[in-house]
Design a protein around this motif. Structure first.
Motif, PDB file in Angstrom:
ATOM      1  N   GLY A 191      11.139  27.282  51.030  1.00 36.80           N
ATOM      2  CA  GLY A 191      11.129  27.576  52.776  1.00 36.80           C
ATOM      3  C   GLY A 191      11.213  28.907  52.695  1.00 36.80           C
ATOM      4  N   LEU A 192      11.817  29.505  52.082  1.00 40.88           N
ATOM      5  CA  LEU A 192      12.439  30.813  52.612  1.00 40.88           C
ATOM      6  C   LEU A 192      10.468  32.295  52.120  1.00 40.88           C
ATOM      7  N   GLN A 193      10.206  31.173  50.769  1.00 42.11           N
ATOM      8  CA  GLN A 193       8.532  32.049  50.860  1.00 42.11           C
ATOM      9  C   GLN A 193       7.203  31.364  52.190  1.00 42.11           C
ATOM     10  N   MET A 194       8.181  30.163  52.772  1.00 40.87           N
ATOM     11  CA  MET A 194       7.170  29.809  53.142  1.00 40.87           C
ATOM     12  C   MET A 194       6.789  30.881  55.003  1.00 40.87           C
ATOM     13  N   ILE A 195       8.306  31.489  54.882  1.00 35.13           N
ATOM     14  CA  ILE A 195       8.011  32.192  56.335  1.00 35.13           C
ATOM     15  C   ILE A 195       6.940  33.487  56.082  1.00 35.13           C
ATOM     16  N   PRO A 196       6.896  33.748  56.880  1.00 38.93           N
ATOM     17  CA  PRO A 196       5.301  35.283  57.189  1.00 38.93           C
ATOM     18  C   PRO A 196       6.013  36.668  56.622  1.00 38.93           C
ATOM     19  N   ARG A 197       5.572  37.378  56.209  1.00 34.56           N
ATOM     20  CA  ARG A 197       6.488  38.763  56.165  1.00 34.56           C
ATOM     21  C   ARG A 197       6.243  39.276  57.323  1.00 34.56           C
ATOM     22  N   GLU A 198       4.986  38.742  57.587  1.00 31.77           N
ATOM     23  CA  GLU A 198       5.040  39.604  59.528  1.00 31.77           C
ATOM     24  C   GLU A 198       6.215  39.633  60.278  1.00 31.77           C
ATOM     25  N   VAL A 199       6.337  38.208  60.243  1.00 34.05           N
ATOM     26  CA  VAL A 199       7.832  37.767  60.947  1.00 34.05           C
ATOM     27  C   VAL A 199       8.892  39.492  61.370  1.00 34.05           C
ATOM     28  N   TYR A 200       9.248  39.402  59.815  1.00 37.15           N
ATOM     29  CA  TYR A 200      10.465  40.387  59.581  1.00 37.15           C
ATOM     30  C   TYR A 200      10.006  41.998  59.361  1.00 37.15           C
ATOM     31  N   GLU A 201       8.733  41.598  59.091  1.00 39.13           N
ATOM     32  CA  GLU A 201       8.608  43.455  59.839  1.00 39.13           C
ATOM     33  C   GLU A 201       8.419  43.783  61.077  1.00 39.13           C
ATOM     34  N   ALA A 202       7.443  42.666  62.286  1.00 37.46           N
ATOM     35  CA  ALA A 202       8.302  42.450  63.391  1.00 37.46           C
ATOM     36  C   ALA A 202       9.736  42.692  64.007  1.00 37.46           C
ATOM     37  N   ALA A 203      10.566  41.964  62.720  1.00 36.58           N
ATOM     38  CA  ALA A 203      11.703  42.324  64.021  1.00 36.58           C
ATOM     39  C   ALA A 203      12.744  43.818  63.231  1.00 36.58           C
ATOM     40  N   ARG A 204      12.145  44.375  62.492  1.00 37.13           N
ATOM     41  CA  ARG A 204      12.480  45.502  61.499  1.00 37.13           C
ATOM     42  C   ARG A 204      11.939  46.253  62.884  1.00 37.13           C
ATOM     43  N   ILE A 205      10.610  46.458  62.810  1.00 31.13           N
ATOM     44  CA  ILE A 205      10.138  47.749  64.288  1.00 31.13           C
ATOM     45  C   ILE A 205      11.358  47.112  65.872  1.00 31.13           C
ATOM     46  N   ASP A 206      11.447  46.117  66.120  1.00 24.16           N
ATOM     47  CA  ASP A 206      12.094  45.970  66.958  1.00 24.16           C
ATOM     48  C   ASP A 206      13.726  46.651  67.068  1.00 24.16           C
ATOM     49  N   GLY A 207      14.153  46.393  65.428  1.00 17.32           N
ATOM     50  CA  GLY A 207      15.394  47.237  65.565  1.00 17.32           C
ATOM     51  C   GLY A 207      16.376  46.391  65.085  1.00 17.32           C
ATOM     52  N   ALA A 208      15.769  44.801  64.051  1.00 17.99           N
ATOM     53  CA  ALA A 208      16.462  44.001  63.927  1.00 17.99           C
ATOM     54  C   ALA A 208      17.319  44.005  62.574  1.00 17.99           C
ATOM     55  N   GLY A 209      19.029  43.852  62.851  1.00 14.78           N
ATOM     56  CA  GLY A 209      19.478  44.348  61.524  1.00 14.78           C
ATOM     57  C   GLY A 209      19.304  42.733  60.020  1.00 14.78           C
ATOM     58  N   SER A 210      20.384  43.622  59.527  1.00 13.06           N
ATOM     59  CA  SER A 210      19.877  41.895  58.320  1.00 13.06           C
ATOM     60  C   SER A 210      20.812  41.407  58.540  1.00 13.06           C
ATOM     61  N   TRP A 211      21.744  40.645  59.797  1.00 15.56           N
ATOM     62  CA  TRP A 211      22.048  40.408  59.950  1.00 15.56           C
ATOM     63  C   TRP A 211      21.765  39.374  61.323  1.00 15.56           C
ATOM     64  N   GLN A 212      21.001  39.919  62.077  1.00 14.41           N
ATOM     65  CA  GLN A 212      20.081  39.835  63.265  1.00 14.41           C
ATOM     66  C   GLN A 212      19.170  38.675  62.761  1.00 14.41           C
ATOM     67  N   THR A 213      18.385  39.637  61.261  1.00 19.31           N
ATOM     68  CA  THR A 213      17.477  38.681  60.976  1.00 19.31           C
ATOM     69  C   THR A 213      17.263  37.367  60.419  1.00 19.31           C
ATOM     70  N   LEU A 214      18.869  37.345  59.695  1.00 20.05           N
ATOM     71  CA  LEU A 214      18.560  35.974  59.323  1.00 20.05           C
ATOM     72  C   LEU A 214      19.404  35.370  60.648  1.00 20.05           C
ATOM     73  N   ARG A 215      20.031  35.252  61.534  1.00 24.41           N
ATOM     74  CA  ARG A 215      20.581  34.612  62.098  1.00 24.41           C
ATOM     75  C   ARG A 215      19.557  34.200  62.985  1.00 24.41           C
ATOM     76  N   TYR A 216      19.018  35.141  63.692  1.00 23.85           N
ATOM     77  CA  TYR A 216      17.574  34.691  64.073  1.00 23.85           C
ATOM     78  C   TYR A 216      15.843  34.453  63.710  1.00 23.85           C
TER      79      TYR A 216
END
Length: 317
Positions: A191-216
């Motif tokens: 399931g984790l590897q089906m999540i596109p990496r682009e989503v995480y990259e966009a979250a980091r650009i928006d300033g999301a931390g590790s906990w926020q990325t995990l939660r949202y």
């Protein structure tokens, strides 16, 4: 190119031969399925209406008497309750710990993660009965674990891990979860590897931390496969038998006896005549219980998988 000869019904001789060979190859599996799966299931329903020891013809028809006896047997409800206690504990421990392991091992920067995955998966391919026997020697009164605790000074006297009802059930849950946690971890990793990496990259650009990325991001996107994992885990844990049989034998005082061990005890009674009819009725009740739970959890899987995904960027703060 030679033309394929067609028979009167429009099927070429070449295709007809393919069909014949296909049926020949699947015939052994069909025979095994009907002989060792479908036939025993059907006959268990038939046997449940008879007072039968497993030997001789079916002559003593008792109707619903076996089912009535089940509903009034305190030992059955004890096994029923123990099964659900084990299922609840196994599900919580297995799913949560496997998710944590999957999150850690999904990190591409972790060195040797392939080795760690193999180590955690190894218990899955080990026979549960063998694990039960080994663990019985480890957690016995004179077992390795007690001797180790004595050696480091934590205890003075041996602890009867398998003679205490609460400790015995906790051990069953922990050992059963440890044995199966590898396959659940693989599900989560999928399931984790089906999540596109682009989503995480966009979250980091928006300033999301590790906990926020995990939660949202991570957890919401894992809901569909999480519901499926819940279904598989609950159904498999309700059929626990070999671990209980080899580790505790249902003891102490039937405190860890599950429904499958209860059925086994009456079908292959060591201290008296076998009661295959009664055991079959208990098996039918167990099968119907698992079927109903599967339907409910299947509905949950359908609802979760059918939900429209919300925009990912809006929830991150």
């Amino acid at each position: 190119m030679a033309k394929k000869i067609k028979s009167g019904n429009g099927i070429s001789k070449y295709n007809r031969n393919k069909y014949i060979w296909a049926y020949i190859f699947i015939l052994p599996q069909i025979i095994v399925f009907f002989g060792f799966s479908l036939y025993p299931i059907v006959m268990s329903y038939v046997y449940s209406f008879y007072d039968w020891s497993g030997i001789g013809p079916l002559t003593n028809f008792v109707g619903l008497k076996n089912y009535t006896r089940i509903l009034t047997e305190s030992s059955f409800w004890n096994a029923f309750g123990n099964t659900f206690v084990y299922t609840a504990g196994f599900t919580v421990v297995s799913i949560s710990v496997a998710l944590i392991l999957a999150l850690v091992l999904n990190n591409p920067n972790l060195k040797g993660r392939g080795i760690y995955r193999t180590v955690y998966f190894l218990p899955v391919v080990t026979t549960m009965a063998i694990i039960g026997i080994v663990m019985q020697n480890i957690f016995g009164t004179q077992g390795f674990f007690n001797e180790f605790l004595k050696a480091i000074g934590l205890i003075d006297q041996s602890i009867s891990w398998l003679s205490n009802p609460i400790l015995a059930m906790i051990l069953l849950i922990i050992i059963g979860s440890w044995k199966e946690i590898g396959i659940t971890m693989i599900y989560w990793l999928t399931g984790l590897q089906m999540i596109p990496r682009e989503v995480y990259e966009a979250a980091r650009i928006d300033g999301a931390g590790s906990w926020q990325t995990l939660r949202y991001i991570t957890l919401p996107l894992l809901k569909p496969i999480g519901a499926t994992i819940l279904l598989l885990t609950v159904v498999s844990s309700m059929r626990v038998f070999d671990l209980v049989k080899t580790l505790t034998e249902g003891g102490p005082y039937f405190a860890t006896e599950t429904l499958e061990l209860y059925i086994y005890r009456f079908a292959f009674a060591p201290d008296g005549p076998s009661q295959v009819g009664f055991a079959s009725a208990a098996g039918v009740v167990l099968g119907l219980t698992v079927f109903i739970i599967s339907l409910l959890l299947g509905w949950v899987v359908y609802k979760v998988s059918g939900q429209k995904r919300k925009p990912l960027g809006g929830g991150i703060k």
